[in-house]
Motif scaffolding. Structure first.
Motif, short mmCIF file in Angstrom:
data_model
loop_
_atom_site.label_atom_id
_atom_site.label_comp_id
_atom_site.label_asym_id
_atom_site.label_seq_id
_atom_site.Cartn_x
_atom_site.Cartn_y
_atom_site.Cartn_z
N ASP A 291 -4.26 -3.63 -2.78
CA ASP A 291 -5.17 -2.52 -3.04
C ASP A 291 -4.85 -1.27 -2.23
O ASP A 291 -5.63 -0.32 -2.20
CB ASP A 291 -6.63 -2.94 -2.87
N ARG A 292 -3.69 -1.29 -1.56
CA ARG A 292 -3.32 -0.11 -0.77
C ARG A 292 -1.83 -0.12 -0.49
O ARG A 292 -1.24 -1.19 -0.32
CB ARG A 292 -4.09 -0.16 0.55
N VAL A 293 -1.23 1.05 -0.44
CA VAL A 293 0.15 1.18 0.04
C VAL A 293 0.14 2.25 1.13
O VAL A 293 -0.67 3.18 1.10
CB VAL A 293 1.14 1.56 -1.09
N TRP A 294 1.06 2.10 2.09
CA TRP A 294 1.09 3.07 3.18
C TRP A 294 2.52 3.23 3.68
O TRP A 294 3.41 2.42 3.35
CB TRP A 294 0.17 2.63 4.33
N ALA A 295 2.73 4.29 4.44
CA ALA A 295 4.07 4.57 4.97
C ALA A 295 3.97 5.42 6.21
O ALA A 295 2.99 6.14 6.41
CB ALA A 295 4.89 5.33 3.91
N ASN A 296 4.97 5.31 7.07
CA ASN A 296 5.20 6.30 8.11
C ASN A 296 6.07 7.37 7.45
O ASN A 296 7.25 7.13 7.19
CB ASN A 296 5.92 5.68 9.30
N ALA A 297 5.48 8.52 7.18
CA ALA A 297 6.17 9.51 6.36
C ALA A 297 6.73 10.64 7.22
O ALA A 297 6.02 11.19 8.08
CB ALA A 297 5.19 10.09 5.34
N ARG A 298 7.98 10.97 6.97
CA ARG A 298 8.58 12.10 7.69
C ARG A 298 7.80 13.38 7.37
O ARG A 298 7.41 13.59 6.22
CB ARG A 298 10.03 12.28 7.26
N LEU A 299 7.65 14.22 8.39
CA LEU A 299 6.94 15.49 8.14
C LEU A 299 7.62 16.26 7.01
O LEU A 299 6.95 16.90 6.20
CB LEU A 299 6.91 16.36 9.40
N ARG B 113 4.02 11.23 10.05
CA ARG B 113 2.57 11.01 10.02
C ARG B 113 2.27 9.83 9.10
O ARG B 113 3.10 9.46 8.27
CB ARG B 113 1.82 12.24 9.53
N HIS B 114 1.09 9.28 9.30
CA HIS B 114 0.67 8.17 8.45
C HIS B 114 0.29 8.71 7.07
O HIS B 114 -0.38 9.74 6.96
CB HIS B 114 -0.54 7.47 9.08
N ALA B 115 0.73 8.00 6.02
CA ALA B 115 0.34 8.37 4.65
C ALA B 115 -0.05 7.10 3.92
O ALA B 115 0.52 6.02 4.17
CB ALA B 115 1.50 9.05 3.93
N HIS B 116 -1.06 7.21 3.05
CA HIS B 116 -1.45 6.03 2.29
C HIS B 116 -1.97 6.43 0.92
O HIS B 116 -2.32 7.59 0.69
CB HIS B 116 -2.54 5.23 3.02
N ARG B 117 -2.00 5.45 0.05
CA ARG B 117 -2.64 5.65 -1.24
C ARG B 117 -3.41 4.39 -1.59
O ARG B 117 -2.86 3.27 -1.52
CB ARG B 117 -1.59 5.96 -2.30
N ASP B 118 -4.69 4.56 -1.93
CA ASP B 118 -5.49 3.43 -2.40
C ASP B 118 -5.17 3.18 -3.86
O ASP B 118 -4.96 4.11 -4.63
CB ASP B 118 -6.98 3.75 -2.23
N LEU B 119 -5.16 1.91 -4.23
CA LEU B 119 -4.86 1.54 -5.62
C LEU B 119 -6.15 1.18 -6.33
O LEU B 119 -7.00 0.51 -5.75
CB LEU B 119 -3.88 0.36 -5.64
N ASP B 120 -6.26 1.61 -7.56
CA ASP B 120 -7.50 1.36 -8.32
C ASP B 120 -7.59 -0.12 -8.66
O ASP B 120 -6.60 -0.76 -8.92
CB ASP B 120 -7.51 2.15 -9.62
N ALA C 101 6.72 3.19 -9.67
CA ALA C 101 7.10 1.80 -9.96
C ALA C 101 6.60 0.88 -8.86
O ALA C 101 6.09 -0.22 -9.12
CB ALA C 101 8.61 1.69 -10.12
N GLY C 102 6.75 1.33 -7.60
CA GLY C 102 6.29 0.51 -6.48
C GLY C 102 4.79 0.30 -6.51
O GLY C 102 4.29 -0.80 -6.26
N LEU C 103 4.07 1.36 -6.85
CA LEU C 103 2.60 1.25 -6.93
C LEU C 103 2.18 0.32 -8.05
O LEU C 103 1.25 -0.49 -7.90
CB LEU C 103 1.98 2.63 -7.14
N GLN C 104 2.88 0.42 -9.16
CA GLN C 104 2.54 -0.46 -10.29
C GLN C 104 2.77 -1.92 -9.92
O GLN C 104 1.93 -2.79 -10.19
CB GLN C 104 3.42 -0.09 -11.48
N ARG C 105 3.88 -2.20 -9.25
CA ARG C 105 4.15 -3.57 -8.85
C ARG C 105 3.13 -4.04 -7.81
O ARG C 105 2.71 -5.21 -7.81
CB ARG C 105 5.58 -3.69 -8.31
N ALA C 106 2.75 -3.14 -6.92
CA ALA C 106 1.75 -3.50 -5.90
C ALA C 106 0.44 -3.88 -6.57
O ALA C 106 -0.19 -4.88 -6.21
CB ALA C 106 1.56 -2.33 -4.94
N ARG C 107 0.02 -3.07 -7.54
CA ARG C 107 -1.22 -3.38 -8.27
C ARG C 107 -1.13 -4.76 -8.94
O ARG C 107 -2.05 -5.56 -8.85
CB ARG C 107 -1.46 -2.34 -9.36
N HIS C 108 0.00 -4.98 -9.60
CA HIS C 108 0.16 -6.25 -10.32
C HIS C 108 0.15 -7.45 -9.39
O HIS C 108 -0.22 -8.55 -9.79
CB HIS C 108 1.45 -6.24 -11.15
N SER C 109 0.57 -7.24 -8.15
CA SER C 109 0.56 -8.37 -7.22
C SER C 109 -0.75 -8.43 -6.43
O SER C 109 -0.85 -9.15 -5.43
CB SER C 109 1.77 -8.32 -6.29
#
Ligand SMILES: CC(C)(COP(=O)(O)OP(=O)(O)OC[C@H]1O[C@@H](n2cnc3c(N)ncnc32)[C@H](O)[C@@H]1OP(=O)(O)O)[C@@H](O)C(=O)NCCC(=O)NCCS
Length: 149
Positions: free
Chosen positions: A106-114, A142-149, A95-103
């Motif tokens: 082009d990328r989401v990222w996080a400081n992700a717990r191991l 660690r750093h985690a990210h996802r590129d949005l199409d 849901a967060g990715l979909q909203r990010a795309r709509h706004s």
């Protein structure tokens, strides 16, 4: 099965699960976070039986490893311990990715717990860089990210 009921929630509505899941229930934990009240910040929750059972917060923040991109930072992802492993976290991420795309992001990222890296990787996020402890938790991330199409 009915899909998880994901809705926008307020910052204060994240506090109980932030404390319980992300701060080990500490009564004196700081659960009001920097950026919570910025106009572009969105808090998303999953509802079940009138109760919020999973939370996430999405802020407009440049990705430190890709500062030129239009990015959102995900923070405070947590599912109620009685409901983990039931697809609620996945529903929130999607849901967060979909909203990010709509706004137009082009990328989401996080400081992700191991301990949660497998969760992000199972949703196509890429993990990179060294392990570091965050000041608020003292836990390795660690750093985690996802590129949005
Ligand atoms: C991480 C968390 C948000 C995941 O939410 P969830 O609702 O339990 O996860 P889901 O049921 O949607 O799982 C989606 C997929 O991720 C996997 N997964 C979930 N948590 C995982 C973890 N900690 N490590 C590895 N894989 C995990 C699931 O097995 C599932 O994959 P599958 O369909 O192939 O079996 C939740 O477990 C949680 O609140 N953990 C404690 C707090 C935390 O670590 N938050 C993240 C901080 S960066």
């Amino acid at each position: 099965m009915t899909p998880p009921d994901v809705r926008q929630i307020t910052a204060p509505e994240t506090h109980d699960l932030r404390r319980l899941v992300l701060r080990n229930g500490a009564v004196d934990a700081m659960v009001v976070w920097d950026g919570d009240d910025e106009p572009e910040t969105e808090h998303l929750g999953v509802f079940a039986d009138g109760r919020i059972v999973a939370i996430s917060t999405w802020l407009v923040r440049p990705d430190p490893i890709a500062p030129g991109r239009s990015a959102l930072q995900l923070r405070g992802m947590a599912a109620d311990p009685t409901q983990m492993g039931m697809g609620l976290g996945r529903a929130l991420l999607r849901a967060g990715l979909q909203r990010a795309r709509h706004s137009g992001r082009d990328r989401v990222w996080a400081n992700a717990r191991l301990t949660a890296l497998g969760f992000y990787e199972s949703e196509g996020w890429e993990v990179s860089g060294p392990v570091f402890d965050t000041p608020m938790t003292g836990l390795p991330h660690r750093h985690a990210h996802r590129d949005l199409d």
